[in-house]
Design an enzyme around this catalytic site. Structure first.
Site, short mmCIF file in Angstrom:
data_model
loop_
_atom_site.label_atom_id
_atom_site.label_comp_id
_atom_site.label_asym_id
_atom_site.label_seq_id
_atom_site.Cartn_x
_atom_site.Cartn_y
_atom_site.Cartn_z
N HIS A 113 -24.09 -7.17 9.86
CA HIS A 113 -25.19 -7.13 10.62
C HIS A 113 -25.39 -8.44 11.12
O HIS A 113 -25.65 -9.46 10.31
CB HIS A 113 -26.33 -6.64 9.75
CG HIS A 113 -26.23 -5.43 9.40
ND1 HIS A 113 -26.60 -4.84 8.30
CD2 HIS A 113 -25.59 -4.22 10.17
CE1 HIS A 113 -26.47 -3.57 8.20
NE2 HIS A 113 -25.88 -2.96 9.26
N GLU B 128 -28.07 -11.26 10.48
CA GLU B 128 -28.47 -11.69 8.65
C GLU B 128 -27.49 -12.94 8.61
O GLU B 128 -26.54 -12.80 7.94
CB GLU B 128 -28.00 -10.39 8.04
CG GLU B 128 -28.94 -9.33 8.19
CD GLU B 128 -28.50 -7.84 7.57
OE1 GLU B 128 -27.53 -7.82 6.84
OE2 GLU B 128 -29.11 -6.88 8.12
N HIS C 185 -25.61 -9.43 2.89
CA HIS C 185 -26.50 -8.93 3.97
C HIS C 185 -27.94 -9.79 3.55
O HIS C 185 -28.13 -10.39 2.77
CB HIS C 185 -26.88 -7.46 3.91
CG HIS C 185 -25.76 -6.62 4.18
ND1 HIS C 185 -25.95 -5.85 5.24
CD2 HIS C 185 -24.62 -6.18 3.77
CE1 HIS C 185 -24.95 -5.28 5.48
NE2 HIS C 185 -24.04 -5.49 4.56
N GLU D 124 -28.54 -8.51 -1.11
CA GLU D 124 -29.50 -8.70 0.18
C GLU D 124 -30.19 -9.91 -0.34
O GLU D 124 -30.61 -10.12 -1.42
CB GLU D 124 -30.35 -7.49 0.19
CG GLU D 124 -29.55 -6.12 0.44
CD GLU D 124 -29.28 -5.83 1.76
OE1 GLU D 124 -29.97 -6.76 2.94
OE2 GLU D 124 -29.00 -4.68 2.27
ZN ZN Z 1 -27.71 -5.75 6.47
#
Ligand code: ZN
Length: 374
Positions: free
Chosen positions: A166, A169, A259, A335
């Site tokens: 992504h 990010e 992420h 994350e």
């Molecule tokens: Zn992500």
């Protein structure tokens, strides 16, 4: 005032700049998908002027629930960034700023440019024990670099890290920079011991096209790469196809997918509990990894930010699930927050590149401790 986002990673649309004290802006969706949240723009000719910026389509973003606690970043030199008071009301994100210099940059999080990416890759490859093992190609023919650290050997564990599936990010690539700098630093005896037992395979940026375009989640074909791992399509997700094929050649004993989460205010891990072949052994490894990571740094939170998938409910198009299932290995998504860690607040910088890099360095501790069990 002139507002623009015509640069690497930029994203903004000017709706109304007739009154320079009150500028109306929109976030642009991904170039081929209906995702939006990331923005990064420059305002020029603003010295000593106070301006209000209104992003009036924020309510239509992919994660509007994240806006009420969001605090954006501002910089006059793109090296030093600080948080700016941000409010959200009736679908509009608003912040005001008094120009300290002629130019200021505003973004959802501190950017990590493609130029920085190229510098990181080149620097890494000039260090000992590091080589460019293979290069894939993105839709727009940018290289997707697979970096190998340490010599491969049958008795060694194969540790994989990928980041920026992504593209918005950016904290994920800051994390990888911290990880690589720690792993490649000279004279670190614990790293030497690690490289005797493990070989590292690192993809610092899975989605260079989306990164340059200023997309939130997708590549140049509009594909969310972290939903493309079930049967990676060479024509629409060549980045994933390339990395998965390399993994099949080499093998995977531990997979970490890095992420950021727009909404959840701390760094955490999501596991692969919903996989068909998930075992008690993997559950134990997962839990031990989290425990050791949390002991290593207060910036990692042992709480699971997402509800764990129920048995057999895991989505195998997600990298963490697919790789855990295919290779029967410990497979984790890490994350980080966009705004701050609510347990360790920093009102000036919030969650920052430095904290992301430190977390990247700290992840070497659980890797080292668990290595013999992987
Ligand atoms: Zn992500």
């Amino acid at each position: 005032m002139i507002v623009d986002a015509n640069f690497d990673g930029g994203n903004i649309v000017i709706v109304d700049d007739t009154h320079t004290a009150n500028i109306e802006l929109h976030i642009r969706s991904d170039n081929k998908a209906d995702h939006s949240q990331w923005f990064y723009f420059r305002a020029s000719m603003i010295k000593n002027a106070k301006s209000n910026f209104f992003i009036t389509n924020a309510g239509h973003a992919s994660y509007p629930e994240a806006w009420p606690t969001c605090s954006i970043v501002v910089s006059t030199d793109r090296k030093h960034w600080q948080r700016l008071d941000t409010d959200y009301k009736d679908g509009t994100l608003h912040f005001s700023y008094k120009g300290e210099a002629d130019i200021a940059y505003f973004a959802l999080f501190v950017p990590y440019s493609y130029e920085q990416h190229q510098d990181l890759v080149s620097w890494s490859l000039l260090q000992a024990h590091c080589e460019l093992l293979a290069c894939g190609q993105s839709i727009e023919h940018r290289p997707v670099e697979l970096i190998q650290v340490g010599d491969a050997a049958k008795h060694k564990k194969n540790i994989w890290l990928i980041s920026r599936q992504h593209p918005a990010e950016t904290m994920a690539e800051w994390f990888i920079e911290g990880f690589l700098k720690a792993l490649l630093s000279n004279g670190n005896s614990s790293v030497q011991a690690l490289l005797d037992k493990a070989t590292f395979y690192i993809v610092p940026n899975m989605n260079p096209d989306g990164s340059i375009t200023g997309n939130l989640r997708t590549n140049a074909a509009g594909v969310d790469l972290n939903r493309a791992w079930l049967e990676p399509d060479r024509s629409t997700a060549p980045e994933v196809h390339f990395v998965f094929e390399q993994m099949k050649k080499i093998g995977v004993d531990l997979f970490l997918d890095i992420h950021g989460d727009e909404d959840i205010p701390y760094a955490f891990i999501a596991g692969a509990e919903g996989n068909p072949s998930y075992t008690d052994k993997l559950a134990e490894l997962d839990s031990e990894f989290r425990k050791v990571f949390a002991q290593a740094t207060a910036d990692f939170c042992i709480d699971n930010g997402y509800d764990a998938d129920l048995p057999l409910q895991g989505d195998l198009s997600i990298a963490c699930n697919q790789i855990g299932e295919y290779f029967d290995c410990l497979s984790l998504t890490i994350e980080m927050p966009f705004t701050d860690n609510k347990y360790q607040k920093d009102d000036v910088h919030g969650w920052s590149p430095e904290r992301s890099m430190q977390l990247g360095e700290n992840v070497l501790i659980p890797i080292s401790e668990l290595l013999n069990k992987l």
